[in-house]
Design an enzyme around this catalytic site. Structure first.
Site, PDB file in Angstrom:
ATOM      1  N   CYS A   1       0.751  -1.183   0.158  1.00 12.92           N
ATOM      2  CA  CYS A   1      -0.046   0.214   0.079  1.00 12.92           C
ATOM      3  C   CYS A   1       1.022   1.462   0.093  1.00 12.92           C
ATOM      4  CB  CYS A   1      -0.695  -0.139   1.231  1.00 12.92           C
ATOM      5  SG  CYS A   1      -2.106   1.393   1.427  1.00 12.92           S
TER       6      CYS A   1
ATOM      7  N   HIS B   1      -8.820  -4.190  -1.953  1.00 12.96           N
ATOM      8  CA  HIS B   1      -8.008  -3.332  -1.135  1.00 12.96           C
ATOM      9  C   HIS B   1      -8.174  -1.756  -1.352  1.00 12.96           C
ATOM     10  CE1 HIS B   1      -3.758  -2.335  -0.028  1.00 12.96           C
ATOM     11  NE2 HIS B   1      -4.164  -1.209  -0.415  1.00 12.96           N
ATOM     12  N   GLU B   2      -8.733  -1.198  -2.487  1.00  5.71           N
ATOM     13  CA  GLU B   2      -8.983   0.213  -2.504  1.00  5.71           C
ATOM     14  C   GLU B   2     -10.113   0.361  -1.997  1.00  5.71           C
ATOM     15  OE1 GLU B   2      -6.759   2.180  -3.661  1.00  5.71           O
ATOM     16  OE2 GLU B   2      -5.548   0.464  -4.026  1.00  5.71           O
TER      17      GLU B   2
HETATM   18 NI    NI Z   1      -3.624   0.874  -0.231  1.00  4.04          NI
END
Ligand code: NI
Length: 188
Positions: A98, A140-141
């Site tokens: 990330c 994830h986003e």
């Molecule tokens: Ni991220």
């Protein structure tokens, strides 16, 4: 314009982001800046909370993974007001990194299939099903607009082992090639 990316520990990363209207001020420019910021940091996805805006917006260009995951070739999308309707299947572990947590990555378990509704940059509504690596990048986003980071999804034991590293990130004690805002930066 490249925007600074907020690092682990910043309060905006913990907030559930809000839906927006098409009249949201400066939206087109913000999306443009988010692409530039994401490419500048060699990311494949970037969510608005990472540039300190608590709104339901994220951008993905997964093409850099096309060799490993062919379905990502040409996958470039803007997701606004996204809501995951369904997640299904047996959880699988994939390594995630990330931009808000530079210099680390962890195995994260998630379900392999999702149904998501969102509007695109023209506020055209979509409801789509994704599997495999694209589903993973979206999840994830999507977590970012729900105020969740991948380190919230690892075991408490693993997170405890990473405590020092996470503290270093929030204090800016990390080598990073892009502009960041460190929430616990200590000035000498
Ligand atoms: Ni991220």
């Amino acid at each position: 314009m490249i925007l600074p990316i907020v690092a682990y520990g910043h309060p905006t990363l913990k907030k559930v982001a809000q839906d927006i209207e098409s009249s949201y001020p400066g939206l087109e420019k913000l999306i443009e800046d988010m692409w530039e910021t994401m490419y500048g940091a060699n990311g494949v996805g970037l969510a608005a909370p990472q540039v300190n805006k608590s709104i339901r917006l994220f951008v993905i260009n997964a093409t850099p993974y096309a060799e490993e995951y062919p379905e990502t070739n040409g996958f470039k999308k803007v997701f606004i007001n996204a809501h995951i309707l369904e997640e299904a299947g047996e959880e699988i572990e994939i390594n995630e990194g990330c931009l808000s947590l530079p210099g680390m990555s962890e195995e994260v378990s998630r379900k392999p299939k999702i149904v998501i509704k969102y509007v695109d940059e023209n506020f055209v509504p979509h409801e789509e099903t994704y599997e495999g690596f694209i589903a993973r990048v979206i999840q994830h986003e999507y977590d970012h607009i729900e105020g969740v980071l991948y380190v919230d999804r690892i075991t408490p034991f693993r997170r405890m082992l990473l405590k020092g590293k996470l503290r270093d990130i929030s204090e800016g004690k990390v080598d990073v090639e892009y502009r960041m805002i460190f929430p616990a930066l200590r000035r000498k």
